[in-house]
Design a protein around this motif. Structure first.
Motif, PDB file in Angstrom:
ATOM      1  N   ASN A   1     -33.353  44.368   4.084  1.00  7.11           N
ATOM      2  CA  ASN A   1     -32.384  43.632   3.278  1.00  7.11           C
ATOM      3  C   ASN A   1     -31.150  43.249   4.094  1.00  7.11           C
ATOM      4  OD1 ASN A   1     -32.867  43.057   0.340  1.00  7.11           O
ATOM      5  ND2 ASN A   1     -33.627  45.156   0.474  1.00  7.11           N
TER       6      ASN A   1
ATOM      7  N   ASP B   1     -28.901  40.916   4.531  1.00  4.17           N
ATOM      8  CA  ASP B   1     -28.487  39.701   3.841  1.00  4.17           C
ATOM      9  C   ASP B   1     -27.571  38.873   4.737  1.00  4.17           C
ATOM     10  OD1 ASP B   1     -25.561  40.410   3.126  1.00  4.17           O
ATOM     11  OD2 ASP B   1     -26.697  42.168   2.467  1.00  4.17           O
TER      12      ASP B   1
ATOM     13  N   ASP C   1     -24.697  37.790   4.224  1.00  7.56           N
ATOM     14  CA  ASP C   1     -23.312  38.276   4.259  1.00  7.56           C
ATOM     15  C   ASP C   1     -23.122  39.287   5.399  1.00  7.56           C
ATOM     16  OD1 ASP C   1     -23.213  37.335   1.227  1.00  7.56           O
ATOM     17  OD2 ASP C   1     -21.160  37.824   1.787  1.00  7.56           O
ATOM     18  N   GLN C   2     -24.188  40.003   5.793  1.00 10.45           N
ATOM     19  CA  GLN C   2     -24.101  40.909   6.940  1.00 10.45           C
ATOM     20  C   GLN C   2     -24.246  40.113   8.237  1.00 10.45           C
ATOM     21  OE1 GLN C   2     -23.022  43.653   5.887  1.00 10.45           O
ATOM     22  NE2 GLN C   2     -23.643  42.977   3.849  1.00 10.45           N
TER      23      GLN C   2
ATOM     24  N   ASP D   1     -37.174  41.619   4.525  1.00  4.45           N
ATOM     25  CA  ASP D   1     -36.157  40.894   3.760  1.00  4.45           C
ATOM     26  C   ASP D   1     -34.935  40.578   4.620  1.00  4.45           C
ATOM     27  OD1 ASP D   1     -37.651  40.768   1.370  1.00  4.45           O
ATOM     28  OD2 ASP D   1     -37.249  42.902   1.058  1.00  4.45           O
TER      29      ASP D   1
ATOM     30  N   THR E   1     -31.702  37.421   3.338  1.00  3.56           N
ATOM     31  CA  THR E   1     -31.643  37.208   1.891  1.00  3.56           C
ATOM     32  C   THR E   1     -30.215  36.816   1.506  1.00  3.56           C
ATOM     33  OG1 THR E   1     -31.175  39.555   1.645  1.00  3.56           O
ATOM     34  CG2 THR E   1     -33.469  38.883   1.386  1.00  3.56           C
ATOM     35  N   GLY E   2     -30.060  36.407   0.254  1.00  2.00           N
ATOM     36  CA  GLY E   2     -28.715  36.149  -0.259  1.00  2.00           C
ATOM     37  C   GLY E   2     -28.248  34.723  -0.038  1.00  2.00           C
ATOM     38  N   SER E   3     -26.995  34.610   0.340  1.00  2.00           N
ATOM     39  CA  SER E   3     -26.292  33.335   0.444  1.00  2.00           C
ATOM     40  C   SER E   3     -27.035  32.321   1.315  1.00  2.00           C
ATOM     41  CB  SER E   3     -24.905  33.612   1.028  1.00  2.00           C
ATOM     42  OG  SER E   3     -24.392  32.489   1.692  1.00  2.00           O
TER      43      SER E   3
ATOM     44  N   GLY F   1     -35.743  35.863   3.503  1.00  2.00           N
ATOM     45  CA  GLY F   1     -35.195  35.085   2.399  1.00  2.00           C
ATOM     46  C   GLY F   1     -35.649  33.635   2.572  1.00  2.00           C
TER      47      GLY F   1
ATOM     48  N   SER G   1     -26.577  29.233  -2.825  1.00  2.00           N
ATOM     49  CA  SER G   1     -27.822  29.812  -3.336  1.00  2.00           C
ATOM     50  C   SER G   1     -27.842  29.963  -4.853  1.00  2.00           C
ATOM     51  CB  SER G   1     -28.067  31.165  -2.680  1.00  2.00           C
ATOM     52  OG  SER G   1     -26.984  32.025  -2.923  1.00  2.00           O
TER      53      SER G   1
ATOM     54  N   THR H   1     -35.633  42.852  -4.495  1.00  3.02           N
ATOM     55  CA  THR H   1     -34.907  41.692  -3.964  1.00  3.02           C
ATOM     56  C   THR H   1     -35.845  40.707  -3.273  1.00  3.02           C
ATOM     57  OG1 THR H   1     -34.491  42.945  -1.959  1.00  3.02           O
ATOM     58  CG2 THR H   1     -32.730  42.914  -3.593  1.00  3.02           C
TER      59      THR H   1
ATOM     60  N   GLN I   1     -39.734  36.076  -3.766  1.00  2.78           N
ATOM     61  CA  GLN I   1     -39.794  35.201  -2.586  1.00  2.78           C
ATOM     62  C   GLN I   1     -40.980  34.246  -2.661  1.00  2.78           C
ATOM     63  OE1 GLN I   1     -39.577  37.576   1.000  1.00  2.78           O
ATOM     64  NE2 GLN I   1     -37.461  38.118   0.554  1.00  2.78           N
TER      65      GLN I   1
ATOM     66  N   ILE J   1     -31.920  34.198  -7.498  1.00  4.02           N
ATOM     67  CA  ILE J   1     -31.874  34.329  -6.035  1.00  4.02           C
ATOM     68  C   ILE J   1     -31.747  35.798  -5.623  1.00  4.02           C
ATOM     69  CG2 ILE J   1     -29.379  33.818  -6.045  1.00  4.02           C
ATOM     70  CD1 ILE J   1     -31.730  32.829  -3.214  1.00  4.02           C
ATOM     71  N   GLU J   2     -31.125  36.605  -6.448  1.00  2.00           N
ATOM     72  CA  GLU J   2     -31.008  38.035  -6.116  1.00  2.00           C
ATOM     73  C   GLU J   2     -32.366  38.733  -6.207  1.00  2.00           C
ATOM     74  OE1 GLU J   2     -27.991  36.552  -7.380  1.00  2.00           O
ATOM     75  OE2 GLU J   2     -27.592  36.911  -5.259  1.00  2.00           O
TER      76      GLU J   2
ATOM     77  N   ASN K   1     -27.690  46.449  -2.419  1.00  2.00           N
ATOM     78  CA  ASN K   1     -28.405  45.208  -2.706  1.00  2.00           C
ATOM     79  C   ASN K   1     -28.657  45.179  -4.213  1.00  2.00           C
ATOM     80  OD1 ASN K   1     -31.238  45.887  -3.447  1.00  2.00           O
ATOM     81  ND2 ASN K   1     -31.315  46.735  -1.378  1.00  2.00           N
TER      82      ASN K   1
ATOM     83  N   ARG L   1     -23.360  39.806  -6.318  1.00  2.00           N
ATOM     84  CA  ARG L   1     -23.780  40.414  -5.060  1.00  2.00           C
ATOM     85  C   ARG L   1     -22.973  41.661  -4.759  1.00  2.00           C
ATOM     86  NH1 ARG L   1     -25.156  34.750  -2.211  1.00  2.00           N
ATOM     87  NH2 ARG L   1     -27.308  34.813  -2.915  1.00  2.00           N
TER      88      ARG L   1
ATOM     89  N   PHE M   1     -23.501  43.290  -1.868  1.00  4.78           N
ATOM     90  CA  PHE M   1     -23.712  43.489  -0.438  1.00  4.78           C
ATOM     91  C   PHE M   1     -22.510  44.186   0.195  1.00  4.78           C
ATOM     92  CE2 PHE M   1     -26.107  39.197  -0.504  1.00  4.78           C
ATOM     93  CZ  PHE M   1     -27.253  39.806  -0.986  1.00  4.78           C
ATOM     94  N   GLU M   2     -22.762  44.885   1.280  1.00  3.11           N
ATOM     95  CA  GLU M   2     -21.659  45.490   2.039  1.00  3.11           C
ATOM     96  C   GLU M   2     -20.622  44.417   2.354  1.00  3.11           C
ATOM     97  OE1 GLU M   2     -22.880  47.505   5.625  1.00  3.11           O
ATOM     98  OE2 GLU M   2     -24.607  48.399   4.628  1.00  3.11           O
TER      99      GLU M   2
ATOM    100  N   ARG N   1     -19.044  42.304   0.689  1.00  2.00           N
ATOM    101  CA  ARG N   1     -19.062  41.020  -0.006  1.00  2.00           C
ATOM    102  C   ARG N   1     -17.701  40.682  -0.624  1.00  2.00           C
ATOM    103  NH1 ARG N   1     -21.856  36.122  -1.099  1.00  2.00           N
ATOM    104  NH2 ARG N   1     -21.198  35.427  -3.131  1.00  2.00           N
TER     105      ARG N   1
END
Ligand code: SF4
Lengths: 195, 462
Positions: A18, A20, A22-23, A70, A73-75, A98, B127, B191, B195, B222-223, B291, B426, B428-429, B431
């Motif tokens: 995962n 993503d 954003d990372q 994964d 993923t995300g944005s 993704g 997204s 997640t 797909q 999308i998530e 996530n 989201r 996410f770390e 975010r």
């Protein structure tokens, strides 16, 4: 877009799932209006940790990223692809990607390769055991090779052809401008416009 | 054999089909914002190309904008917004800039203007474009290269994704929302579960949702990894659209509705995959990890990594607990929160604000609480109902429209280690700001959490 046929290089094992976008590139880096300079933002939060794999000098100059499932993923931010490329990656190998990231990659000539999780694990282990080991990603043969071992991967013919020729999608579509005009004339009359 | 809704809409938009090539798909509406468009416009300029259909394109400023009045103080953000203004002017695109009555988060303004209609193809360099699928069209996020492609050609080459049905049986219990439902769906399928698919949400619980609720569900497709999410249009859809500025009117309305009624999956159509979920067993749902699939009922506890059989999921859970500063076994409703955020394209619509206000009315918040309307129109409507006063009386901050704390790109951010209950999409770390810790929740849970300072279900309030 640079053409991609085959690439041989060293690989970084990124043992995370995962991952993503954003990372891959945190939002603060997205404020730029140019297309360059994104390598500094690549995994910028994770790179603050000295033990993060990209900070290991043994992997400097590697051009293949081996990730857990994964990835991307995300944005929808294509900046993630730019950051990876500008940092020096040509290929990302993972068991799952993704959808939008994978699309963006193939538009830019960064090759996303899908291999089963066990194979990615095998490649990661090899790159951990010997950071100088080289992996070959052969798009023409749709094959990844490590020493005497090889694994085939799937990619549709059209995307492969476009990548191998380094073709720009917009140029290809504009060849069909007449078809677009014909379609436009037949659109339903109530469809909205923004004017 | 019958066709699914997704297949019908897709086929209607195929400009060109050739063996061994992706379909060339016509795009009915292209939404633009400041973050993912500058490089696309640059590309057009470099190639000497024009925007083919500025009249099918609309732009707004949302990601970078501060939600307090005044100019953008960050010079880099300001340049990005100014770049959009220049590009919109140069290429003749309608723009709703900061301060404009039509400004707002890109996925809020499309439906609000009636530009988002059943059966359309809609794209945006974002997204969460999947939101618009709530009206029964195919709507998906694209990257900047594709933004340039759509600007230049009003089409996209694409392979049709596979189709998935998510059948939501039964009814949502009282107090359980569309947000809880979609969080539970993502936790169930993962997640990556969507797909390669366009998901159609179906079933009784979906039919009973308002358009706002349907948008919340489709927003987070999308998530779950899906390319798009959609819901067949019905009377709820038509009632929402009727009278909106860009909705058809007069005879055109009747013709449109007749066509829209055909936009449903045929009884004998076959989906590539079917997932079932029972709405009647759901309770308020929150995320505990990093996530959106790492979620659980609010009445349960932080899971232990050992509970995950899959080694990859186990290590992801370990890492998530470390980042989130959580210990396995802690009841979720004992987790203390520093900040509450109600807003975003997931839950920044009028219905969401009403739900939060119903809980905050006559109560006081004990956390920093940001209430951010998704658009200027939502803000105006909320103020006409007096919701702003409810929030202010409760001690919450009532802001201008924008993406705000959904992502750390504007001044609304978490500090390292700070924990939020957030109605965004989201966790996410980083975010919501570097080192920030996010729990995704419904507007109702967000409001109740603001009152107690711990993750709280509204039913638990005295
Ligand atoms: S509100 Fe959040 S998810 Fe929605 S468009 Fe803005 S940043 Fe993206």
């Amino acid at each position: 877009m640079d053409a991609f046929t085959t690439h041989t290089g060293r690989a970084v094992p990124l043992r995370r799932s995962n991952v993503d976008t954003d990372q891959i590139i945190p939002a603060v880096w997205l404020k730029q209006v140019s297309r360059t300079g994104f390598e500094k933002g690549l995994f910028s939060a994770w790179r603050e940790d000295p033990s993060f794999i990209l900070n290991n000098p043994a992997y400097q100059g590697a051009s293949i990223l081996l990730s857990g499932p994964d990835f991307g993923t995300g944005s929808s931010r294509e900046h993630a692809v730019w950051a990876l490329q500008q940092y020096g990656f040509r290929v990302v190998i993972a068991a799952r990607f993704g959808d939008i990231f994978r699309n963006n990659s193939t538009k830019m000539g960064l090759l996303p390769v899908i291999l089963p999780a066990e194979v990615v694990e095998r490649l990661q282990a090899a790159a951990e055991a010997d950071p100088t080991v080289e992996i070959t990603v052969d798009l023409a043969e749709r094959e990844v090779r490590l020493g005497s071992e090889s694994w085939s991967f799937e990619i549709d013919d059209y995307t492969r052809w476009r990548l191998m020729e380094g073709l720009d999608d917009i140029g290809l579509t504009l060849r069909h401008a007449d078809d677009v005009a014909v379609y436009e004339n037949g659109r339903q009359p109530w469809l909205p416009t923004t004017v | 054999m019958g066709r699914t809704l997704a297949e019908k809409v897709w086929e209607q938009h195929v400009v060109r089909r050739a063996d061994g090539e992706p379909d060339l798909l016509y795009i009915d509406l292209h939404l633009i914002h400041e973050v993912t468009s500058p490089q696309a416009f640059d590309g057009l300029r470099m190639a000497g190309r024009k925007v083919r259909r500025p009249d099918l394109t609309i732009a707004t400023e949302d990601h970078n904008v501060p939600t307090v009045l005044g100019p953008i103080s960050d010079p880099v953000s300001r340049t990005q917004v100014e770049t959009l203004r220049k590009n919109a002017a140069e290429f003749g695109i309608r723009l709703h800039p900061m301060g404009d009555a039509g400004q707002g988060v890109v996925h809020i303004i499309g439906p609000q203007f009636g530009l988002t209609q059943p059966g359309m193809t809609i794209v945006c360099g974002d997204s969460h474009t999947s939101t618009h699928g709530a009206f029964g069209g195919i709507a998906f996020g694209i990257g900047t290269s594709e933004v340039e492609h759509v600007l230049a050609t009003q089409t996209l080459p694409a392979y049709r994704p596979k189709t998935m049905a998510i059948e939501v049986k039964g009814e949502l219990p009282v107090g359980v929302t569309a947000k809880d439902l979609i969080l539970a769906i993502i936790a169930k399928i993962g997640t990556g579960g969507g797909q390669g698919y366009i998901v159609e949400y179906r079933g009784e619980a979906i039919r009973k949702l308002s358009m706002e609720g349907r948008m919340t569900v489709c927003n987070m497709s999308i998530e779950a990894g899906a390319r798009a999410g959609m819901i067949a249009p019905d009377e709820t859809t038509f009632a929402y659209l009727k009278g909106r500025p860009h909705a058809p009117s007069g005879d055109a309305w009747d013709a449109a509705v007749e066509y829209w009624k055909s936009l449903r999956t045929d009884d004998d159509a076959v989906f590539d995959k079917v997932v079932e979920i029972d709405a009647s067993t759901l309770t308020p749902f929150v995320t505990w990890g990093t996530n959106p699939g790492q979620g659980a009922p609010l009445g349960s506890a932080v899971p232990s990594p050992e509970e995950f059989a899959d080694p990859i999921e186990r290590s992801a859970a370990e890492r998530a607990l470390e980042y989130m500063g959580l210990t396995a076994g802690t009841p979720l409703n004992e987790i203390p929160v520093d900040t509450v955020f109600v807003g975003s394209c997931t839950n920044g619509r009028l219905e969401d604000l009403r739900a939060a206000a119903d809980i905050l009315r006559g109560r006081k918040v004990v956390t920093r609480t940001l209430i951010v309307p998704g658009s200027m129109q939502v803000k105006k409507a909320a103020e006409e109902e007096g919701l702003d006063q409810v929030f202010k009386d409760a001690g919450a901050e009532w802001r201008e429209a924008g993406c705000s704390m959904c992502l750390g790109m504007n001044p609304d951010t978490l500090k390292p280690g700070e924990r939020s209950a957030s109605t965004s999409n989201r966790n996410f770390e980083g975010r919501q700001g570097k080192g920030g810790r996010t729990h995704l929740v419904s507007p109702q849970v967000a409001a109740a959490t603001a009152v107690t300072g711990k993750l709280t279900a509204p039913a638990a309030l005295a």
